[in-house]
Write a protein that holds these residues in place. Structure first.
Motif, PDB file in Angstrom:
ATOM      1  N   HIS A 148       0.879  -1.167   0.000  1.00 26.69           N
ATOM      2  CA  HIS A 148       0.000   0.000   0.000  1.00 26.69           C
ATOM      3  C   HIS A 148       0.919   1.221   0.000  1.00 26.69           C
ATOM      4  N   THR A 149       0.989   1.900  -1.129  1.00 22.84           N
ATOM      5  CA  THR A 149       1.980   2.959  -1.293  1.00 22.84           C
ATOM      6  C   THR A 149       1.336   4.321  -1.533  1.00 22.84           C
ATOM      7  N   LYS A 150       1.965   5.339  -0.971  1.00 22.74           N
ATOM      8  CA  LYS A 150       1.525   6.706  -1.196  1.00 22.74           C
ATOM      9  C   LYS A 150       2.128   7.293  -2.472  1.00 22.74           C
ATOM     10  N   ASP A 151       3.072   6.589  -3.076  1.00 28.33           N
ATOM     11  CA  ASP A 151       3.721   7.075  -4.294  1.00 28.33           C
ATOM     12  C   ASP A 151       3.763   5.951  -5.321  1.00 28.33           C
ATOM     13  N   PHE A 152       2.603   5.680  -5.877  1.00 30.31           N
ATOM     14  CA  PHE A 152       2.466   4.581  -6.833  1.00 30.31           C
ATOM     15  C   PHE A 152       3.368   4.789  -8.048  1.00 30.31           C
ATOM     16  N   ALA A 153       3.428   6.035  -8.515  1.00 30.99           N
ATOM     17  CA  ALA A 153       4.211   6.333  -9.717  1.00 30.99           C
ATOM     18  C   ALA A 153       5.690   6.042  -9.529  1.00 30.99           C
ATOM     19  N   ALA A 154       6.172   6.136  -8.292  1.00 36.59           N
ATOM     20  CA  ALA A 154       7.575   5.829  -8.016  1.00 36.59           C
ATOM     21  C   ALA A 154       7.764   4.361  -7.645  1.00 36.59           C
ATOM     22  N   ALA A 155       6.775   3.776  -6.980  1.00 36.56           N
ATOM     23  CA  ALA A 155       6.934   2.416  -6.463  1.00 36.56           C
ATOM     24  C   ALA A 155       7.029   1.373  -7.565  1.00 36.56           C
ATOM     25  N   VAL A 156       6.179   1.468  -8.573  1.00 39.54           N
ATOM     26  CA  VAL A 156       6.172   0.438  -9.620  1.00 39.54           C
ATOM     27  C   VAL A 156       7.513   0.369 -10.342  1.00 39.54           C
ATOM     28  N   PRO A 157       8.030   1.484 -10.867  1.00 36.41           N
ATOM     29  CA  PRO A 157       9.348   1.383 -11.530  1.00 36.41           C
ATOM     30  C   PRO A 157      10.473   1.016 -10.565  1.00 36.41           C
ATOM     31  N   PHE A 158      10.322   1.368  -9.282  1.00 34.62           N
ATOM     32  CA  PHE A 158      11.345   0.967  -8.313  1.00 34.62           C
ATOM     33  C   PHE A 158      11.490  -0.552  -8.284  1.00 34.62           C
ATOM     34  N   TYR A 159      10.379  -1.281  -8.140  1.00 35.19           N
ATOM     35  CA  TYR A 159      10.471  -2.740  -8.053  1.00 35.19           C
ATOM     36  C   TYR A 159      10.876  -3.367  -9.379  1.00 35.19           C
ATOM     37  N   GLU A 160      10.534  -2.703 -10.480  1.00 37.54           N
ATOM     38  CA  GLU A 160      11.000  -3.190 -11.781  1.00 37.54           C
ATOM     39  C   GLU A 160      12.514  -3.065 -11.884  1.00 37.54           C
ATOM     40  N   ARG A 161      13.053  -1.944 -11.428  1.00 38.23           N
ATOM     41  CA  ARG A 161      14.491  -1.702 -11.556  1.00 38.23           C
ATOM     42  C   ARG A 161      15.301  -2.414 -10.479  1.00 38.23           C
ATOM     43  N   ALA A 162      14.846  -2.356  -9.243  1.00 43.81           N
ATOM     44  CA  ALA A 162      15.637  -2.893  -8.134  1.00 43.81           C
ATOM     45  C   ALA A 162      15.557  -4.403  -8.031  1.00 43.81           C
ATOM     46  N   PHE A 163      14.390  -4.980  -8.353  1.00 37.78           N
ATOM     47  CA  PHE A 163      14.190  -6.416  -8.157  1.00 37.78           C
ATOM     48  C   PHE A 163      13.824  -7.159  -9.439  1.00 37.78           C
ATOM     49  N   GLY A 164      13.838  -6.456 -10.562  1.00 36.76           N
ATOM     50  CA  GLY A 164      13.604  -7.115 -11.838  1.00 36.76           C
ATOM     51  C   GLY A 164      12.176  -7.544 -12.088  1.00 36.76           C
ATOM     52  N   TRP A 165      11.225  -6.889 -11.424  1.00 42.50           N
ATOM     53  CA  TRP A 165       9.822  -7.283 -11.607  1.00 42.50           C
ATOM     54  C   TRP A 165       9.356  -7.026 -13.037  1.00 42.50           C
ATOM     55  N   LYS A 166       8.553  -7.956 -13.544  1.00 43.66           N
ATOM     56  CA  LYS A 166       7.784  -7.738 -14.768  1.00 43.66           C
ATOM     57  C   LYS A 166       6.353  -7.520 -14.302  1.00 43.66           C
ATOM     58  N   THR A 167       5.867  -6.301 -14.417  1.00 44.45           N
ATOM     59  CA  THR A 167       4.582  -5.949 -13.825  1.00 44.45           C
ATOM     60  C   THR A 167       3.466  -5.970 -14.857  1.00 44.45           C
ATOM     61  N   ALA A 168       2.255  -6.148 -14.337  1.00 41.84           N
ATOM     62  CA  ALA A 168       1.049  -6.118 -15.159  1.00 41.84           C
ATOM     63  C   ALA A 168       0.050  -5.177 -14.500  1.00 41.84           C
ATOM     64  N   VAL A 169      -0.677  -4.419 -15.305  1.00 47.56           N
ATOM     65  CA  VAL A 169      -1.652  -3.469 -14.785  1.00 47.56           C
ATOM     66  C   VAL A 169      -2.976  -4.179 -14.560  1.00 47.56           C
ATOM     67  N   MET A 170      -3.477  -4.117 -13.325  1.00 46.13           N
ATOM     68  CA  MET A 170      -4.783  -4.686 -13.007  1.00 46.13           C
ATOM     69  C   MET A 170      -5.870  -3.613 -12.996  1.00 46.13           C
ATOM     70  N   GLY A 171      -5.500  -2.403 -12.600  1.00 45.14           N
ATOM     71  CA  GLY A 171      -6.442  -1.297 -12.588  1.00 45.14           C
ATOM     72  C   GLY A 171      -5.693   0.010 -12.715  1.00 45.14           C
ATOM     73  N   ASP A 172      -6.267   0.971 -13.433  1.00 45.17           N
ATOM     74  CA  ASP A 172      -5.575   2.249 -13.629  1.00 45.17           C
ATOM     75  C   ASP A 172      -6.571   3.403 -13.613  1.00 45.17           C
ATOM     76  N   THR A 173      -7.394   3.435 -12.565  1.00 39.84           N
ATOM     77  CA  THR A 173      -8.316   4.546 -12.360  1.00 39.84           C
ATOM     78  C   THR A 173      -8.030   5.160 -10.996  1.00 39.84           C
ATOM     79  N   ASP A 174      -8.564   6.342 -10.747  1.00 41.21           N
ATOM     80  CA  ASP A 174      -8.359   6.977  -9.449  1.00 41.21           C
ATOM     81  C   ASP A 174      -8.962   6.150  -8.327  1.00 41.21           C
ATOM     82  N   GLU A 175     -10.000   5.383  -8.632  1.00 44.99           N
ATOM     83  CA  GLU A 175     -10.653   4.557  -7.616  1.00 44.99           C
ATOM     84  C   GLU A 175      -9.872   3.271  -7.340  1.00 44.99           C
ATOM     85  N   PHE A 176      -9.171   2.743  -8.339  1.00 44.32           N
ATOM     86  CA  PHE A 176      -8.456   1.477  -8.169  1.00 44.32           C
ATOM     87  C   PHE A 176      -7.264   1.452  -9.110  1.00 44.32           C
TER      88      PHE A 176
END
Length: 259
Positions: A148-176
Motif C-alpha cells: 500500500h503505497t503513497k507514491d504509486f508512480a515511483a513504487a512500480v518502476p522501483f520494483y522493476e528496476r531494483a528487483f527485476g519485476w515484470k509488472t502487469a496493470v490490473m487497474g488504472d483509475t483513481d478509484e483502483f
C-alpha cells in the motif's frame, strides 16, 4: 499441501513478525493456524524463532529488543535476491535506501533491510540453508503480499528496476490503481495506490495475506484468541477477505483458499 519448490529472484521469499511479546504471539498463531515452532536461535541472532505449518517453514518471529525502543508489532516481507550486494546497489540506483546493509546470517543466508522509493520498508534475502517458505496458498500459509503505497508512480518502476519485476496493470483509475508482479495465476504480489486513504502519519507499507479455509470462522477465532477484526469478512472479485489484528496489534489479512 502445495509445497513451494523454488522461488524466483525478486519474488516474496519470507515474512516475519517483529513482536513485543513472543509467547503471546506464539500462542495466538498456534491457536489460529496450528503453527509449531523451532527452538529459538542463539542470542547472536536475537532469539529468532521459525514457525512451521505441518512441518514446513512458514514464517519467522523476531523478539523486540530494548535498544529498539517503541518498535511496532508488524509483519515484514523479504524478496529473494541472487546477490545481496548487487540488490543493495540496485535499490539505491532505483531511488530507494539501504537501512541495514547486507549481512551474513551464517549458515542461513544473507539479508538486507531496505526502503523503497515510496518509503515502505522491504527486506532482501539471499538464501543458503534457509530457502524461505516451504508452503503457500494453504490455510495458515502465506497467500498474497501487497504494498500500500503513497507514491504509486515511483513504487512500480522501483520494483522493476531494483528487483527485476515484470509488472502487469490490473487497474488504472483513481478509484483502483493496482499493478502486480506477474500476471493472472502467475502473479505473486501486488502494488496498490493508497494515496487517497492512508493518513498522513501512516507510511507506505507491505501487508501479508494468510490463507484461510473459512475466513469468517478464522476471523472469529482471532477475536477469541485476543485479536481484533479491523475489516469484517467480505466477498471480493479475488475471494473472501478480512483484515485482522493479532493479540499484540500486528495487522494482517485473511483470504479464502478453500477449493
Amino acid at each position: 499441501m502445495p509445497i513451494r519448490e523454488t522461488t524466483a529472484a525478486g519474488e516474496p521469499v519470507w515474512t516475519d513478525l517483529s513482536s513485543s511479546d513472543i509467547e503471546k504471539t506464539k500462542a495466538f498463531y498456534t491457536g489460529l493456524f496450528g503453527w509449531t515452532y523451532d527452538e529459538a536461535a542463539p542470542e547472536e541472532y536475537g532469539g529468532y524463532i521459525s514457525a512451521r505449518l505441518n512441518g514446513q517453514l512458514v514464517a519467522g518471529l523476531s523478539p523486540h529488543h530494548p535498544e529498539f525502543g517503541g518498535v511496532p508489532n508488524v509483519w515484514g516481507l523479504y524478496l529473494k535476491s541472487d546477490d545481496i550486494d548487487e540488490t543493495a546497489d540496485a535499490v539505491g540506483a532505483a531511488g530507494g535506501q539501504v537501512l541495514a546493509p547486507p549481512m551474513h546470517v551464517d549458515p542461513y543466508g544473507h539479508m538486507a533491510i531496505l526502503s523503497d522509493a515510496g518509503g515502505a520498508a522491504i527486506g532482501a534475502w539471499q538464501p543458503q540453508t534457509h530457502e524461505g517458505f516451504g508452503v503457500d496458498a494453504e490455510h495458515g500459509a502465506p497467500a498474497w503480499f501487497e504494498l500500500h503505497t503513497k507514491d504509486f508512480a515511483a513504487a512500480v518502476p522501483f520494483y522493476e528496476r531494483a528487483f527485476g519485476w515484470k509488472t502487469a496493470v490490473m487497474g488504472d483509475t483513481d478509484e483502483f490503481r493496482y499493478s502486480t508482479l506477474g500476471e493472472g495465476d502467475d502473479a505473486r504480489a501486488g502494488i496498490m495506490d493508497a494515496s487517497s486513504y492512508l493518513p498522513a502519519e501512516v507510511p507506505s507499507f507491505w501487508i501479508t495475506y494468510w490463507g484461510a479455509d473459512d475466513v469468517d470462522a478464522t476471523a472469529a477465532k482471532a477475536v477469541e484468541l485476543g485479536g481484533k477484526v479491523v475489516t469484517e469478512p467480505e466477498d471480493t472479485p479475488y475471494g473472501r477477505m478480512a483484515t485482522v489484528e493479532d493479540s499484540t496489534g500486528a495487522t494482517f489479512k485473511l483470504i479464502g483458499v478453500a477449493d
